[in-house]
Each structure stands twice: as C-alpha cells, then as structure tokens.
Design a protein around this motif. Structure first.
Motif, mmCIF file in Angstrom:
data_model
loop_
_atom_site.group_PDB
_atom_site.id
_atom_site.type_symbol
_atom_site.label_atom_id
_atom_site.label_comp_id
_atom_site.label_asym_id
_atom_site.label_seq_id
_atom_site.Cartn_x
_atom_site.Cartn_y
_atom_site.Cartn_z
ATOM 1 N N GLY A 1 0.784 -1.220 0.000
ATOM 2 C CA GLY A 1 0.000 0.000 0.000
ATOM 3 C C GLY A 1 0.819 1.275 0.000
ATOM 4 O O GLY A 1 0.287 2.355 0.216
ATOM 5 N N GLU A 2 2.121 1.199 -0.272
ATOM 6 C CA GLU A 2 2.962 2.388 -0.223
ATOM 7 C C GLU A 2 3.518 2.780 -1.601
ATOM 8 O O GLU A 2 3.594 3.953 -1.922
ATOM 9 N N ILE A 3 3.927 1.810 -2.369
ATOM 10 C CA ILE A 3 4.537 2.087 -3.664
ATOM 11 C C ILE A 3 3.539 1.731 -4.762
ATOM 12 O O ILE A 3 2.715 0.836 -4.611
ATOM 13 N N TYR A 4 3.650 2.417 -5.878
ATOM 14 C CA TYR A 4 2.705 2.223 -6.965
ATOM 15 C C TYR A 4 3.393 1.647 -8.199
ATOM 16 O O TYR A 4 4.606 1.738 -8.356
ATOM 17 N N TYR A 5 2.582 1.047 -9.077
ATOM 18 C CA TYR A 5 3.060 0.665 -10.403
ATOM 19 C C TYR A 5 1.962 0.978 -11.408
ATOM 20 O O TYR A 5 0.808 1.181 -11.034
ATOM 21 N N SER A 6 2.308 1.003 -12.655
ATOM 22 C CA SER A 6 1.375 1.402 -13.695
ATOM 23 C C SER A 6 0.201 0.433 -13.817
ATOM 24 O O SER A 6 0.393 -0.794 -13.812
ATOM 25 N N GLY A 7 -0.993 0.992 -13.966
ATOM 26 C CA GLY A 7 -2.167 0.156 -14.169
ATOM 27 C C GLY A 7 -2.090 -0.650 -15.449
ATOM 28 O O GLY A 7 -2.537 -1.793 -15.510
ATOM 29 N N MET A 8 -1.511 -0.075 -16.491
ATOM 30 C CA MET A 8 -1.389 -0.803 -17.755
ATOM 31 C C MET A 8 -0.394 -1.960 -17.643
ATOM 32 O O MET A 8 -0.537 -2.977 -18.317
ATOM 33 N N SER A 9 0.612 -1.812 -16.792
ATOM 34 C CA SER A 9 1.531 -2.935 -16.591
ATOM 35 C C SER A 9 0.811 -4.089 -15.905
ATOM 36 O O SER A 9 1.087 -5.255 -16.177
ATOM 37 N N ASP A 10 -0.119 -3.770 -15.035
ATOM 38 C CA ASP A 10 -0.925 -4.801 -14.392
ATOM 39 C C ASP A 10 -1.779 -5.536 -15.416
ATOM 40 O O ASP A 10 -1.860 -6.765 -15.420
ATOM 41 N N PHE A 11 -2.415 -4.769 -16.316
ATOM 42 C CA PHE A 11 -3.210 -5.411 -17.372
ATOM 43 C C PHE A 11 -2.345 -6.322 -18.219
ATOM 44 O O PHE A 11 -2.720 -7.466 -18.504
ATOM 45 N N PHE A 12 -1.171 -5.831 -18.623
ATOM 46 C CA PHE A 12 -0.299 -6.635 -19.481
ATOM 47 C C PHE A 12 0.102 -7.929 -18.794
ATOM 48 O O PHE A 12 0.102 -9.006 -19.404
ATOM 49 N N PHE A 13 0.444 -7.842 -17.516
ATOM 50 C CA PHE A 13 0.838 -9.042 -16.780
ATOM 51 C C PHE A 13 -0.320 -10.016 -16.650
ATOM 52 O O PHE A 13 -0.138 -11.230 -16.766
ATOM 53 N N GLN A 14 -1.516 -9.516 -16.432
ATOM 54 C CA GLN A 14 -2.681 -10.382 -16.263
ATOM 55 C C GLN A 14 -3.127 -11.021 -17.573
ATOM 56 O O GLN A 14 -3.582 -12.169 -17.597
ATOM 57 N N VAL A 15 -2.998 -10.296 -18.679
ATOM 58 C CA VAL A 15 -3.506 -10.821 -19.947
ATOM 59 C C VAL A 15 -2.690 -12.014 -20.431
ATOM 60 O O VAL A 15 -3.235 -12.930 -21.066
ATOM 61 N N VAL A 16 -1.400 -12.045 -20.128
ATOM 62 C CA VAL A 16 -0.614 -13.194 -20.561
ATOM 63 C C VAL A 16 -0.938 -14.430 -19.722
ATOM 64 O O VAL A 16 -0.699 -15.559 -20.155
#
Length: 414
Positions: A100-115
C-alpha cells in the motif's frame, strides 16, 4: 528526495512487471513448440495456428471484457460486474502494490494479467489436438478468455468470496492451470479420442509425436517463462524484502522443476523399464505447476520435494486417464489439472495461513464452475457448428483439412 525515491520505485516495479509479463508471453512460444513436437507431423501447422490465434484472441477479449470482469467492481462477492474496454475510467493509472505504499502502472498490471489468461487457454490447445475443428476451438477461446477464466478469477484475485474465505493460490496452480485443464477435460469428453488411440479390448496404442527435439525446446522455454509467471506474482522488487522474496521464488521455481524431471524419469524407468523423455518433459512442467500456488514460503529442499511429488503424480495421472480412454495427446490435463490440484494442497506444507478446508473449497468451486460452463459452451458449439473433423479429414491430417498446408512437406507420407 522522498518523491524521487517513490518515482524510482514506481519505475522499477512497473518495469519488473512488464519484463515478467514478457517472460510469460514467451511461454506462448513454449506451448507452441511443445505441442507441435508431441503431435504427429500432419497436425503441426494447425496446432501452431491455434496457438498464435488463441494468444491474439486472449489479448483482445481480456481487453474488451475479461479484465473488467476479473478486477472490476462486482455485484457481490460471487457475481462480478460487467463493463467493457480498459482505459479511461475503467483503468486506474496507479495501482497500489501489496504494502500500500509504492505504486506501479495500471497498464503494466493489465499486461501481466492478460498473458496469464493466454496461458490458461494454451493448455486447452494441446489436449484437444489432432481432431478438433480449428474455428470451433477459436470460438471456445472467445468465451474462455473473455468470461469463464475471469469470472472464476474474480472470486480470488479479484477479491471475491474465495479471497474472503482464505483460499490461497500465489500464482495460479488452481486459478490458471487447473482452470485450463478442466476446460480441456470438458472438451475432450465431448470430442472423443483420436482414431486408433484405443483398441476394442482396452488396449492403449501409443501415437508418438513428430519432433521430440522441438518438444524439449518448448519445455525449456516454458521453464524459463515460469520465472516471470511466479516471480512477477510478487508484484514488486523495489525494496529489500521484495527483492529477497523474488530471489526465493525464482530459486524454488527452478528446483521444483528439477525435482519433477528426475522423479518422472525414475518412475517411468521403474514402471516401464525405459526412460521416457516425454514423461520427463511433463515431469518438469508438473513440478512447475505444483510450486506455483506457493513458491515463496517453502525452503529450497521442500520445493524440490513438492516438484518431485508433482512429477510422480503426473506419470500415474497420464496412465490413469488413458485407462479411462480420455485422450490427451500432450498430457496437458494431467500436467496442469492433476498437478495443479496437488499444488493447491501443497500450500499447506509451508504457509501457516492455509487451511485444508479453504483450499479444498477453492478447488471444488473452480473445478465445478469451469467444468459446467465449459461443457455448456462446448455442447452449444457442437450443436451449432460441430467440433470434430470427419474421419477422412483426421486420417489426412488437420493441417490439410483446416489449413491447407504441411509443416514438413518433404517428409510427409500420405
């Protein structure tokens, strides 16, 4: 200074997510090579076509509807919400990581999930090989990647009722691998076995693959891709604790695969008196599937043991399914299904937060939903367009009937 540290952590975690996703995407090549090596030469072109098409369909369907089903706001903890397309209001630009402290890109999350969803669908491809209509398979892929996979994924990774219950599955032994295997099982039951696979008196006739070097290459590619599959599921790498966790996950993932290979080879030597390469390859994958539900908590020795048990289980599972006349040309149902179930229970060996009942409920719920939903879709496709090629087309090979090409034209014998 603090803002610069946060920006660097954001960039690093986003980059790590993307690289992990790229490794998992490379598993699509591994599945393609493995399956192409384990089917007959007259089925090679068609199975390669399926793999590149299913990956493309998975990406589009998950973008269109699947990601929002899996990670959107649900109607309740059982039924997910329905919205379309990622981007705009449907995608958070910055996503909270696990602490809950550091962030990452929402699109990187989508890319990781789609594969991941593409991986689940790839499992189906090998199990139904050599006798299924190409476009019936692709039609099923639309529903599998757009609805079936994300619906059950919402229950756990989407913070639905299985997550609330306490079902634990770090990188998806059940959520990804068993799901793909169960969808494949439903299709295989309706599809039936390849001609000549089983004799009238219970004989099981071996149908060797055309290219074992290719199958071995595919296994090594999958092994490599699994570091992104499990390692990326840590979600971040920008602090000491997370970096150490990623190193532990990589180490345990590698050791579990090694344990699976050696055990599968030993078991086949004891059972058949020969060392079967294909069982060794499936042993590696079974070890990888087995450790996927919890690759962080086990010690390195326990990781070897978990993978070794998976390697033994997969051999007997393949033999057992053949006795039940369930024809799976590449052993996908056993590798990802049977070993996937073992992997979910193996969490109990190292994670004190896991309980037998919660893991069992998770397995039963995912299995039942995916099997029933898949069976319905397969049955509808069978009624509307048919799912199996004709006996004559099967004799000639799906490459000719579905694609009009030959993978090895100079070697093909009609």
């Amino acid at each position: 200074m603090e803002s610069q540290v946060i920006e660097v952590a954001y960039a690093l975690d986003t980059f790590y997510f993307l690289v992990s996703g790229a490794l998992v995407m490379w598993m699509a090549a591994g599945f393609s090579m493995l399956e192409a090596g384990l089917v007959r030469s007259k089925s090679t072109v068609e199975i390669l076509t399926k793999n590149i098409a299913l990956y493309s369909l998975a990406c589009i369907m998950y973008m269109f509807i699947g990601y929002n089903i899996m990670y959107g706001d649900g109607l309740n903890s059982v039924i997910p919400g329905l919205s379309f397309f990622i981007g705009g209001d449907n995608t958070v630009e910055e996503v909270l990581a696990s602490d809950g402290e550091i962030y990452y890109s929402g699109m990187s999350d989508f890319f990781f999930q789609v594969v991941f969803v593409a991986t689940a669908m790839s499992i189906v491809s090998g199990a139904v090989a050599e006798r299924m209509k190409l476009w019936a398979f692709l039609a099923f892929a639309v529903f599998m990647t757009g609805v079936i996979y994300p619906f059950q994924g919402y229950w756990s990774w989407g913070e639905g009722w299985l997550d609330e219950l306490g079902y634990l599955d770090y990188a998806g032994s059940g959520i990804v691998h068993m799901t793909g295997a169960v969808a494949a099982l439903a299709g295989v039951i309706l599809l039936g076995a390849r001609k000549g696979k089983y004799g009238p008196n219970g004989e099981v006739n071996a149908i060797p693959g055309a290219n074992l070097p290719l199958a071995t290459l595919g296994t090594f590619i999958l092994w490599m891709g699994w570091f992104g599959f499990n390692g990326g599921s840590e979600l971040k790498v920008s602090d000491i604790e997370s970096a150490n966790a990623v190193a532990q996950v990589f180490t345990n993932t590698n050791l579990a695969a090694a344990g699976g290979v050696l055990t599968a080879m030993i078991v086949t030597r004891l059972v058949y008196g020969k060392t079967d390469l294909t069982m060794g390859l499936n042993g590696a994958l079974a070890g990888l599937v087995s450790i996927t539900a919890e690759p962080l908590m086990p010690s390195p020795l326990l990781a070897v043991i978990i993978g070794a048990i998976g390697g033994a289980i997969v051999v007997f599972s393949i033999i057992g399914l053949d006795k039940l006349r369930i024809d799976d040309p590449v052993g996908a149902i056993s590798v990802h299904g049977t070993a996937g179930i073992w992997g979910v229970f193996a969490v109990l060996l190292s994670n004190p937060d896991a309980t037998f009942m919660n893991q069992l409920i998770g397995i039963v719920a995912i299995f039942a939903f995916v099997f029933i939903a898949s069976l319905i879709v397969w049955a509808i496709l069978k009624a509307l367009m048919g799912i199996r090629i004709s006996e004559e087309e099967e004799y000639e090979g799906v490459d000719q009937s579905e694609c009009g090409l030959e993978a090895y034209p100079e070697f093909t014998v009609k």
